[in-house]
Motif scaffolding. Sequence first.
Motif, PDB file in Angstrom:
ATOM      1  N   LEU A  21      10.897  -2.973  -0.873  1.00 42.42           N
ATOM      2  CA  LEU A  21      11.003  -1.678  -1.553  1.00 42.42           C
ATOM      3  C   LEU A  21      10.841  -1.811  -3.063  1.00 42.42           C
ATOM      4  O   LEU A  21      10.549  -0.816  -3.747  1.00 42.42           O
ATOM      5  CB  LEU A  21      12.372  -1.048  -1.266  1.00 42.42           C
ATOM      6  N   GLY A  22      11.031  -3.001  -3.596  1.00 41.69           N
ATOM      7  CA  GLY A  22      11.168  -3.171  -5.035  1.00 41.69           C
ATOM      8  C   GLY A  22       9.889  -3.035  -5.841  1.00 41.69           C
ATOM      9  O   GLY A  22       9.789  -2.188  -6.737  1.00 41.69           O
ATOM     10  N   TYR A  23       8.885  -3.877  -5.524  1.00 45.27           N
ATOM     11  CA  TYR A  23       7.724  -3.895  -6.411  1.00 45.27           C
ATOM     12  C   TYR A  23       6.921  -2.594  -6.393  1.00 45.27           C
ATOM     13  O   TYR A  23       6.403  -2.179  -7.443  1.00 45.27           O
ATOM     14  CB  TYR A  23       6.828  -5.115  -6.134  1.00 45.27           C
ATOM     15  N   PRO A  24       6.796  -1.866  -5.253  1.00 41.34           N
ATOM     16  CA  PRO A  24       6.035  -0.610  -5.335  1.00 41.34           C
ATOM     17  C   PRO A  24       6.725   0.448  -6.194  1.00 41.34           C
ATOM     18  O   PRO A  24       6.052   1.209  -6.897  1.00 41.34           O
ATOM     19  CB  PRO A  24       5.937  -0.155  -3.871  1.00 41.34           C
ATOM     20  N   SER A  34      -1.185  -0.534   3.124  1.00 41.38           N
ATOM     21  CA  SER A  34      -2.069  -1.691   3.298  1.00 41.38           C
ATOM     22  C   SER A  34      -1.279  -2.989   3.379  1.00 41.38           C
ATOM     23  O   SER A  34      -1.747  -3.960   3.988  1.00 41.38           O
ATOM     24  CB  SER A  34      -3.069  -1.767   2.139  1.00 41.38           C
ATOM     25  N   THR A  35      -0.074  -3.016   2.799  1.00 49.97           N
ATOM     26  CA  THR A  35       0.708  -4.247   2.826  1.00 49.97           C
ATOM     27  C   THR A  35       1.273  -4.554   4.200  1.00 49.97           C
ATOM     28  O   THR A  35       1.658  -5.693   4.471  1.00 49.97           O
ATOM     29  CB  THR A  35       1.872  -4.180   1.803  1.00 49.97           C
ATOM     30  N   PHE A  36       1.354  -3.517   5.081  1.00 50.30           N
ATOM     31  CA  PHE A  36       1.765  -3.839   6.452  1.00 50.30           C
ATOM     32  C   PHE A  36       0.625  -3.684   7.453  1.00 50.30           C
ATOM     33  O   PHE A  36       0.652  -4.313   8.513  1.00 50.30           O
ATOM     34  CB  PHE A  36       2.984  -3.009   6.886  1.00 50.30           C
ATOM     35  N   GLY A  66       5.883  -5.245   4.582  1.00 50.06           N
ATOM     36  CA  GLY A  66       4.841  -4.282   4.247  1.00 50.06           C
ATOM     37  C   GLY A  66       5.226  -2.855   4.576  1.00 50.06           C
ATOM     38  O   GLY A  66       4.867  -1.924   3.849  1.00 50.06           O
ATOM     39  N   ILE A  67       5.954  -2.650   5.677  1.00 51.69           N
ATOM     40  CA  ILE A  67       6.426  -1.302   6.021  1.00 51.69           C
ATOM     41  C   ILE A  67       7.355  -0.780   4.921  1.00 51.69           C
ATOM     42  O   ILE A  67       7.235   0.373   4.484  1.00 51.69           O
ATOM     43  CB  ILE A  67       7.133  -1.316   7.383  1.00 51.69           C
ATOM     44  N   ALA A  68       8.261  -1.640   4.467  1.00 44.06           N
ATOM     45  CA  ALA A  68       9.162  -1.239   3.378  1.00 44.06           C
ATOM     46  C   ALA A  68       8.367  -0.943   2.108  1.00 44.06           C
ATOM     47  O   ALA A  68       8.651   0.040   1.393  1.00 44.06           O
ATOM     48  CB  ALA A  68      10.194  -2.337   3.121  1.00 44.06           C
ATOM     49  N   ALA A  69       7.364  -1.764   1.833  1.00 47.68           N
ATOM     50  CA  ALA A  69       6.538  -1.541   0.646  1.00 47.68           C
ATOM     51  C   ALA A  69       5.756  -0.244   0.753  1.00 47.68           C
ATOM     52  O   ALA A  69       5.595   0.489  -0.235  1.00 47.68           O
ATOM     53  CB  ALA A  69       5.585  -2.721   0.444  1.00 47.68           C
ATOM     54  N   GLY A  70       5.267   0.063   1.951  1.00 44.44           N
ATOM     55  CA  GLY A  70       4.543   1.315   2.137  1.00 44.44           C
ATOM     56  C   GLY A  70       5.425   2.525   1.917  1.00 44.44           C
ATOM     57  O   GLY A  70       5.022   3.506   1.284  1.00 44.44           O
ATOM     58  N   LEU A  88       7.328   6.824  -1.880  1.00 44.82           N
ATOM     59  CA  LEU A  88       8.465   7.381  -2.607  1.00 44.82           C
ATOM     60  C   LEU A  88       8.305   7.270  -4.121  1.00 44.82           C
ATOM     61  O   LEU A  88       8.873   8.082  -4.861  1.00 44.82           O
ATOM     62  CB  LEU A  88       9.753   6.679  -2.176  1.00 44.82           C
ATOM     63  N   SER A  89       7.548   6.297  -4.575  1.00 42.27           N
ATOM     64  CA  SER A  89       7.388   6.133  -6.020  1.00 42.27           C
ATOM     65  C   SER A  89       6.760   7.373  -6.646  1.00 42.27           C
ATOM     66  O   SER A  89       7.164   7.801  -7.735  1.00 42.27           O
ATOM     67  CB  SER A  89       6.537   4.894  -6.324  1.00 42.27           C
ATOM     68  N   GLY A  90       5.768   7.957  -5.967  1.00 38.76           N
ATOM     69  CA  GLY A  90       5.170   9.178  -6.487  1.00 38.76           C
ATOM     70  C   GLY A  90       6.099  10.365  -6.379  1.00 38.76           C
ATOM     71  O   GLY A  90       6.220  11.173  -7.303  1.00 38.76           O
TER      72      GLY A  90
END
Length: 440
Positions: A121-124, A369-371, A62-66, A71-73
Amino acid sequence: MTNSPPRSLITRLGIPPTLAWGYLGLLLFMIGDGVESGYLSPYLADQGIPESRVALLFTVYGIAAGLAAWLSGVLSELWGPRRVMWTGLGIWGAFQTLFLLAAIPLTSYPLMMLAYGLRGLGYPLFAYGFLVWVAGVTPRARLGTAMGWFWFAFTGGLPTLGSLVAGGLIPRIGAYATLWAALVLVAAGGLIALLLVRDDRGARRPGGTGEGPVATLLGSVTILWRNPRVGIGSLVRVINTASQFGFFVIMPIHFTRTVGFSLTQWLHLLSAMFATNIFANLLFGVVGDRFGWRRTIAWFGGAGCALSTLLLFYVPDAAGPDFPLALLVAAFYGATLAGYVPVSALVPTLEPKHQGQALAALNLGAGASTFVGPAVVAAFVGPLGVEGVVWIFAGMYAVSCVLTHFLKLPDEPGTADAGAAARRGDAPEDTAAGTAPAPA
């Protein structure tokens, strides 16, 4: 000419016509990403990984996803959304392969941390890169509906159809092979979105202030206090799905080992929960455009989730493995999560001159929210148990209901009545928008 489905039908549905294939690709990608959501936690526990370590693994993911969601934006402002989506697809595929070829067969917890954590990191990058693309293409009067379709595709895969796919494949090919099937689905969805969408606005940096990379990077963080309403919106977005990702850790174990459901029944409950959610996403996108974004978030989202979270625990806990009753409360929980859909339209509107930065802040909240959810579980499930964790999540939803009051829209050009309604944030947004330009 676009190669999307018939323009008139797509337009009437509220989908940006040039991005229609992107919505389909997002759905398939998220189906693959969601395959594991209902069973990976008990599967790893069966491999000998302690429950606390499983929760920590999900927290690192979740930390990686956050980080990637934020970074996506930022990267979409610098590179354009299409390149960000390609990056997300490549990361997901590479680290899922490492996870399956090495980490699981060796039962190596450090390798699981590396592979599964970095896969986060991938899906976000893929999904929220597409979210920026949608915001850049859609006129404001239809932005809530377009965001509803985005979340329809997103939650249609994670975890709704993903869990359904898992429930169908696990009895036939086994849990491990099902994870390989997830990789195939992710690759198919990513390629559909990236090869079939011809909208060239995804290949270039969105129009904006002309700020450089460093200013854009810093601005996507400083906007949280430069415009406190954006910061509040980001916090509301954290709360929105924190319980969802926390429940992925504890509810499969609770429902199968304490309440008494089988794993297949739990997966069916999860599918029903988010099948309701995907259609509610569409509903609340339209409702938000008409009833008011802010009021929809506060009452259908915040207040609704506070109630549904408690019911999801107490009703099955009291009734036991009563599948129809559990199905009812699971569907109610899934529907109320969708009450937050208009926040994706509201937050970039709060900062019209820096919409990319506002979306980066919102995506940071979504990724966080994922972490945050698994972290709440890891910190409190020991001393408070599942019941205590559920009450914490319900309290967070009550707080979000109060915070939404402060998400008032800026003044817009137009009539005095329209301006007052915009400041309240509770009039139909196509009226409140007045003559404001479409998002950059």
